[in-house]
Scaffold this motif. Structure first.
Motif, PDB file in Angstrom:
ATOM      1  N   VAL A  81       0.838  -1.204   0.000  1.00  0.00           N
ATOM      2  CA  VAL A  81       0.000   0.000   0.000  1.00  0.00           C
ATOM      3  C   VAL A  81       0.875   1.259   0.000  1.00  0.00           C
ATOM      4  N   LEU A  82       1.957   1.252   0.780  1.00  0.00           N
ATOM      5  CA  LEU A  82       2.867   2.403   0.797  1.00  0.00           C
ATOM      6  C   LEU A  82       3.522   2.612  -0.564  1.00  0.00           C
ATOM      7  N   LEU A  83       3.869   1.506  -1.240  1.00  0.00           N
ATOM      8  CA  LEU A  83       4.472   1.622  -2.567  1.00  0.00           C
ATOM      9  C   LEU A  83       3.472   2.231  -3.552  1.00  0.00           C
ATOM     10  N   LEU A  84       2.220   1.738  -3.523  1.00  0.00           N
ATOM     11  CA  LEU A  84       1.189   2.309  -4.395  1.00  0.00           C
ATOM     12  C   LEU A  84       0.952   3.780  -4.049  1.00  0.00           C
ATOM     13  N   ARG A  85       1.027   4.103  -2.764  1.00  0.00           N
ATOM     14  CA  ARG A  85       0.813   5.490  -2.341  1.00  0.00           C
ATOM     15  C   ARG A  85       1.873   6.418  -2.940  1.00  0.00           C
ATOM     16  N   GLN A  86       3.117   5.970  -2.963  1.00  0.00           N
ATOM     17  CA  GLN A  86       4.171   6.779  -3.582  1.00  0.00           C
ATOM     18  C   GLN A  86       3.894   7.011  -5.062  1.00  0.00           C
ATOM     19  N   LEU A  87       3.505   5.933  -5.764  1.00  0.00           N
ATOM     20  CA  LEU A  87       3.236   6.056  -7.198  1.00  0.00           C
ATOM     21  C   LEU A  87       2.043   6.977  -7.449  1.00  0.00           C
ATOM     22  N   PHE A  88       0.987   6.851  -6.645  1.00  0.00           N
ATOM     23  CA  PHE A  88      -0.192   7.690  -6.836  1.00  0.00           C
ATOM     24  C   PHE A  88       0.121   9.156  -6.529  1.00  0.00           C
ATOM     25  N   PHE A  89       0.953   9.414  -5.512  1.00  0.00           N
ATOM     26  CA  PHE A  89       1.338  10.786  -5.210  1.00  0.00           C
ATOM     27  C   PHE A  89       2.067  11.427  -6.394  1.00  0.00           C
ATOM     28  N   GLN A  90       2.987  10.652  -6.979  1.00  0.00           N
ATOM     29  CA  GLN A  90       3.717  11.178  -8.138  1.00  0.00           C
ATOM     30  C   GLN A  90       2.770  11.443  -9.299  1.00  0.00           C
ATOM     31  N   ALA A  91       1.793  10.561  -9.509  1.00  0.00           N
ATOM     32  CA  ALA A  91       0.838  10.754 -10.601  1.00  0.00           C
ATOM     33  C   ALA A  91      -0.051  11.970 -10.347  1.00  0.00           C
ATOM     34  N   GLU A  92      -0.497  12.169  -9.100  1.00  0.00           N
ATOM     35  CA  GLU A  92      -1.376  13.293  -8.792  1.00  0.00           C
ATOM     36  C   GLU A  92      -0.669  14.636  -8.964  1.00  0.00           C
ATOM     37  N   LYS A  93       0.642  14.677  -8.746  1.00  0.00           N
ATOM     38  CA  LYS A  93       1.370  15.927  -8.936  1.00  0.00           C
ATOM     39  C   LYS A  93       1.349  16.353 -10.397  1.00  0.00           C
ATOM     40  N   TRP A  94       1.189  15.398 -11.310  1.00  0.00           N
ATOM     41  CA  TRP A  94       1.086  15.710 -12.736  1.00  0.00           C
ATOM     42  C   TRP A  94      -0.356  15.580 -13.231  1.00  0.00           C
ATOM     43  N   HIS A  95      -1.297  15.556 -12.280  1.00  0.00           N
ATOM     44  CA  HIS A  95      -2.728  15.500 -12.600  1.00  0.00           C
ATOM     45  C   HIS A  95      -3.077  14.267 -13.435  1.00  0.00           C
ATOM     46  N   LEU A  96      -2.487  13.125 -13.077  1.00  0.00           N
ATOM     47  CA  LEU A  96      -2.781  11.863 -13.734  1.00  0.00           C
ATOM     48  C   LEU A  96      -3.634  10.995 -12.820  1.00  0.00           C
ATOM     49  N   LYS A  97      -4.442  10.114 -13.422  1.00  0.00           N
ATOM     50  CA  LYS A  97      -5.264   9.178 -12.674  1.00  0.00           C
ATOM     51  C   LYS A  97      -4.897   7.762 -13.096  1.00  0.00           C
ATOM     52  N   LEU A  98      -4.238   7.040 -12.192  1.00  0.00           N
ATOM     53  CA  LEU A  98      -3.826   5.674 -12.478  1.00  0.00           C
ATOM     54  C   LEU A  98      -4.958   4.704 -12.161  1.00  0.00           C
ATOM     55  N   GLN A  99      -5.002   3.579 -12.883  1.00  0.00           N
ATOM     56  CA  GLN A  99      -5.992   2.542 -12.670  1.00  0.00           C
ATOM     57  C   GLN A  99      -5.291   1.206 -12.482  1.00  0.00           C
ATOM     58  N   THR A 100      -5.879   0.348 -11.663  1.00  0.00           N
ATOM     59  CA  THR A 100      -5.329  -0.982 -11.419  1.00  0.00           C
ATOM     60  C   THR A 100      -6.356  -2.039 -11.784  1.00  0.00           C
TER      61      THR A 100
END
Length: 310
Positions: A81-100
């Motif tokens: 969950v922490l690893l996914l949180r890091q990836l999602f934080f990086q995506a949100e800074k560039w206004h991206l929405k990741l899907q799994t």
């Protein structure tokens, strides 16, 4: 070597995480092995046991192993969950929405592909480490030129703030250079104004001394020329003053922005450090170390019972 279909940077990140997971898995397996070894050392001291005694020992071992495995599974889930949180934080800074796609996590073919990738990758890593151990100094040289993986946080708020600070510093230097140029021009304009005023006074003196009628038209033309030069100089001086004031305001605003960005960077670093102290991984590791220290103390007490005195 098996591939995962990722670019080189992302594949290196996957390898780094797999190395971390293998290390955690090895520590947990050693813990499970120590549970069995503790049972052998503490309970298997007689040659014969009754069914009830064997059942009691197995039940106790089951409880300990169950707790260890459950703790590791929970810790693995929280780590992911922490690893996914890091990836999602990086995506949100560039206004991206990741899907799994959760269904892909049980794809047997992909799981086998990942297992083959891990096997081939760490097998080659072990061979390389053995070769480096035999060659001695050559291994140190090879390790020194081996590219290191960049941490995930480098691509987050810290990197963006550092880039913004660098940009503001460059803009500040440019504004300082422009201000210096305008100050030089203003100084030259003031010198020119003094010269023109001196020339005007001399012309006025000449006009007062000579009242000859045929020179009147020439003097009037000269006065008009001097007035035009004076007007043009005053307009140029006013423009230089306005530009200088605008540049000073821009410089003050840039300094305020730089201090604000530096303050945000300090707050972000403190917040990251505080959040790390509150993570489940940090608390779990602290609990594991405490438990291991207690087990070591118990083992030492048991050894003192059987160790002969000098």
């Amino acid at each position: 070597m098996a591939e995962l279909g990722l670019n080189e940077h992302h594949q290196n990140e996957v390898i780094n995480y797999m190395r971390f997971a293998r290390s955690k898995r090895g520590l947990r397996l050693k813990t499970v092995d120590s549970c069995f070894q503790d049972l052998k050392d503490s309970r298997l001291v007689d040659e014969t046991f009754t069914v009830d005694e064997v059942t009691e020992m197995l039940d106790g071992l089951q409880v300990v192993v169950h707790g260890e495995v459950e703790s590791e599974l929970i810790n693995t889930t929280h780590t992911n969950v922490l690893l996914l949180r890091q990836l999602f934080f990086q995506a949100e800074k560039w206004h991206l929405k990741l899907q799994t796609d959760i269904s892909e996590l049980e794809n047997r073919e992909l799981l086998e592909q990942v297992a083959e990738f891990e096997k081939s990758e760490f097998k080659s890593s072990n061979k390389h480490a053995l070769r480096n151990g035999q060659r001695g100094q050559m291994a140190a040289n090879t390790e020194s030129i081996k590219p290191k993986l960049a941490p995930l946080n480098e691509g987050g708020s810290a990197e963006l703030l550092n880039k913004e600070i660098s940009r503001l510093n460059e803009e500040n230097e440019k504004l300082k250079a422009r201000l210096k140029t305008i100050e030089t021009q203003a100084t030259s304009a003031l010198d020119e104004k003094v010269k023109l005023e001196r020339t005007l006074k001399e012309l006025q003196k000449i006009q007062g001394d000579y009242k000859v009628p045929h020179n009147t038209q020439e003097i009037n033309n000269l006065e008009k020329t001097v007035a035009a030069l004076k007007s043009d100089f005053e307009r140029t001086l006013n423009d230089s003053t306005a530009n200088k004031k605008s540049l000073e305001e821009d410089l003050v605003s840039t300094k305020h922005n730089l201090l604000k960005v530096q303050e945000q960077l300090d707050m972000a670093e403190k917040e990251l450090e505080r959040k790390f102290q509150q993570t489940a991984a940090y608390r779990n590791m602290k609990d594991i170390l405490t438990k291991k220290n207690d087990q070591i103390k118990d083992l030492r007490k048991q050894l003192l019972k059987y160790e002969p005195e000098d």
